[in-house]
Design a protein around this motif. Structure first.
Motif, PDB file in Angstrom:
ATOM      1  N   SER A 245       0.853  -1.187   0.000  1.00 32.43           N
ATOM      2  CA  SER A 245       0.000   0.000   0.000  1.00 32.43           C
ATOM      3  C   SER A 245       0.885   1.232   0.000  1.00 32.43           C
ATOM      4  CB  SER A 245      -0.930   0.001   1.214  1.00 32.43           C
ATOM      5  OG  SER A 245      -0.188   0.049   2.409  1.00 32.43           O
ATOM      6  N   GLY A 246       0.261   2.382  -0.233  1.00 34.56           N
ATOM      7  CA  GLY A 246       0.995   3.640  -0.164  1.00 34.56           C
ATOM      8  C   GLY A 246       1.363   4.249  -1.499  1.00 34.56           C
ATOM      9  N   GLY A 247       1.059   3.553  -2.576  1.00 35.87           N
ATOM     10  CA  GLY A 247       1.366   4.114  -3.881  1.00 35.87           C
ATOM     11  C   GLY A 247       0.488   5.305  -4.207  1.00 35.87           C
ATOM     12  N   GLY A 248       0.822   5.982  -5.288  1.00 38.81           N
ATOM     13  CA  GLY A 248       0.036   7.130  -5.712  1.00 38.81           C
ATOM     14  C   GLY A 248       0.771   7.894  -6.785  1.00 38.81           C
ATOM     15  N   THR A 249       0.288   9.109  -7.017  1.00 40.88           N
ATOM     16  CA  THR A 249       0.888   9.990  -8.019  1.00 40.88           C
ATOM     17  C   THR A 249       1.496  11.196  -7.328  1.00 40.88           C
ATOM     18  OG1 THR A 249      -0.706   9.297  -9.701  1.00 40.88           O
ATOM     19  CG2 THR A 249       0.473  11.361 -10.075  1.00 40.88           C
ATOM     20  N   VAL A 250       2.757  11.449  -7.642  1.00 41.19           N
ATOM     21  CA  VAL A 250       3.441  12.614  -7.087  1.00 41.19           C
ATOM     22  C   VAL A 250       4.198  13.325  -8.192  1.00 41.19           C
ATOM     23  CG1 VAL A 250       3.710  11.614  -4.781  1.00 41.19           C
ATOM     24  CG2 VAL A 250       5.509  11.277  -6.496  1.00 41.19           C
ATOM     25  N   GLN A 251       4.578  14.542  -7.933  1.00 43.57           N
ATOM     26  CA  GLN A 251       5.389  15.288  -8.878  1.00 43.57           C
ATOM     27  C   GLN A 251       6.864  14.950  -8.679  1.00 43.57           C
ATOM     28  OE1 GLN A 251       4.287  19.428  -8.297  1.00 43.57           O
ATOM     29  NE2 GLN A 251       2.753  19.285  -9.918  1.00 43.57           N
ATOM     30  N   THR A 252       7.649  15.252  -9.694  1.00 46.13           N
ATOM     31  CA  THR A 252       9.093  15.055  -9.599  1.00 46.13           C
ATOM     32  C   THR A 252       9.637  15.753  -8.352  1.00 46.13           C
ATOM     33  OG1 THR A 252       9.324  14.877 -11.989  1.00 46.13           O
ATOM     34  CG2 THR A 252      11.292  15.479 -10.742  1.00 46.13           C
ATOM     35  N   GLY A 253      10.466  15.010  -7.623  1.00 48.51           N
ATOM     36  CA  GLY A 253      11.029  15.538  -6.387  1.00 48.51           C
ATOM     37  C   GLY A 253      10.218  15.220  -5.149  1.00 48.51           C
ATOM     38  N   GLY A 254       9.044  14.655  -5.331  1.00 43.61           N
ATOM     39  CA  GLY A 254       8.177  14.338  -4.206  1.00 43.61           C
ATOM     40  C   GLY A 254       8.568  13.049  -3.500  1.00 43.61           C
ATOM     41  N   SER A 255       7.779  12.705  -2.502  1.00 36.57           N
ATOM     42  CA  SER A 255       8.067  11.523  -1.673  1.00 36.57           C
ATOM     43  C   SER A 255       6.828  10.670  -1.500  1.00 36.57           C
ATOM     44  CB  SER A 255       8.563  11.959  -0.286  1.00 36.57           C
ATOM     45  OG  SER A 255       9.764  12.686  -0.353  1.00 36.57           O
ATOM     46  N   LEU A 256       7.057   9.394  -1.299  1.00 41.05           N
ATOM     47  CA  LEU A 256       6.013   8.447  -0.940  1.00 41.05           C
ATOM     48  C   LEU A 256       6.608   7.427   0.020  1.00 41.05           C
ATOM     49  CD1 LEU A 256       4.284   7.583  -4.357  1.00 41.05           C
ATOM     50  CD2 LEU A 256       3.223   8.777  -2.434  1.00 41.05           C
ATOM     51  N   ARG A 257       5.762   6.865   0.865  1.00 40.17           N
ATOM     52  CA  ARG A 257       6.186   5.756   1.710  1.00 40.17           C
ATOM     53  C   ARG A 257       5.299   4.553   1.419  1.00 40.17           C
ATOM     54  NH1 ARG A 257       6.525   4.728   8.248  1.00 40.17           N
ATOM     55  NH2 ARG A 257       4.255   4.587   8.031  1.00 40.17           N
ATOM     56  N   LEU A 258       5.911   3.505   0.929  1.00 36.33           N
ATOM     57  CA  LEU A 258       5.192   2.262   0.666  1.00 36.33           C
ATOM     58  C   LEU A 258       5.255   1.367   1.896  1.00 36.33           C
ATOM     59  CD1 LEU A 258       6.444   1.390  -2.936  1.00 36.33           C
ATOM     60  CD2 LEU A 258       4.606   2.940  -2.231  1.00 36.33           C
ATOM     61  N   SER A 259       4.205   0.596   2.092  1.00 34.40           N
ATOM     62  CA  SER A 259       4.157  -0.377   3.172  1.00 34.40           C
ATOM     63  C   SER A 259       3.907  -1.757   2.592  1.00 34.40           C
ATOM     64  CB  SER A 259       3.041  -0.041   4.165  1.00 34.40           C
ATOM     65  OG  SER A 259       3.247   1.214   4.769  1.00 34.40           O
ATOM     66  N   CYS A 260       4.443  -2.755   3.265  1.00 33.76           N
ATOM     67  CA  CYS A 260       4.215  -4.149   2.889  1.00 33.76           C
ATOM     68  C   CYS A 260       3.816  -4.884   4.170  1.00 33.76           C
ATOM     69  CB  CYS A 260       5.465  -4.761   2.285  1.00 33.76           C
ATOM     70  SG  CYS A 260       5.376  -6.548   2.029  1.00 33.76           S
TER      71      CYS A 260
END
Length: 129
Positions: A7-22
């Motif tokens: 989980s945790g995916g999505g759409t971000v702009q260049t330079g952005g951040s995301l945190r995925l979980s498993c």
């Protein structure tokens, strides 16, 4: 039965951040290594990172070193992938995977996927320019 749910995916702009979980279940989580892979459209699934059981030693694919951080919370049976400074070339479906039970070793590199036996269904990460 082994289950891995990303989980945790999505759409971000260049330079952005995301945190995925498993989130894992069905095996002795603390005794197993966990790996992250990704697959972009038209490309083969590639290894991204892994974390060993026990000492928690981590490894990273060269293109994500310094930008991605893998970690694990054994109490929650969850592995995380913190992704910073995201680039359009990071766009892919991200999968977590684990080897057969009681295998704490980290498998890395182009043939790593051969050593992982259980896979989640993936979460989409899209980085827009």
């Amino acid at each position: 039965e082994v289950h891995l749910v990303e989980s945790g995916g999505g759409t971000v702009q260049t330079g952005g951040s995301l945190r995925l979980s498993c989130a894992a279940s069905g095996f002795s989580f603390g005794d197993n290594a966990i790996g992250w892979f990704r697959q972009a459209p038209g490309k083969e699934r590639e290894w991204v990172s892994c974390i060993r059981s026990g000492d928690g030693i981590t490894e990273y694919e060269e293109s994500v070193k310094g930008r991605f951080t893998i970690s694990r919370d054994n109490a929650k049976s969850t592995v995380y992938l913190q992704m910073n400074s995201l680039q359009p070339e990071d766009t892919a479906v991200y999968y977590c995977a684990t080897p057969k039970p009681y295998n704490g070793g980290c498998y890395s590199g182009p043939k790593a996927r051969l050593y992982y036996d259980y896979w989640g269904r993936g979460t989409q990460v899209t980085v827009s320019s």
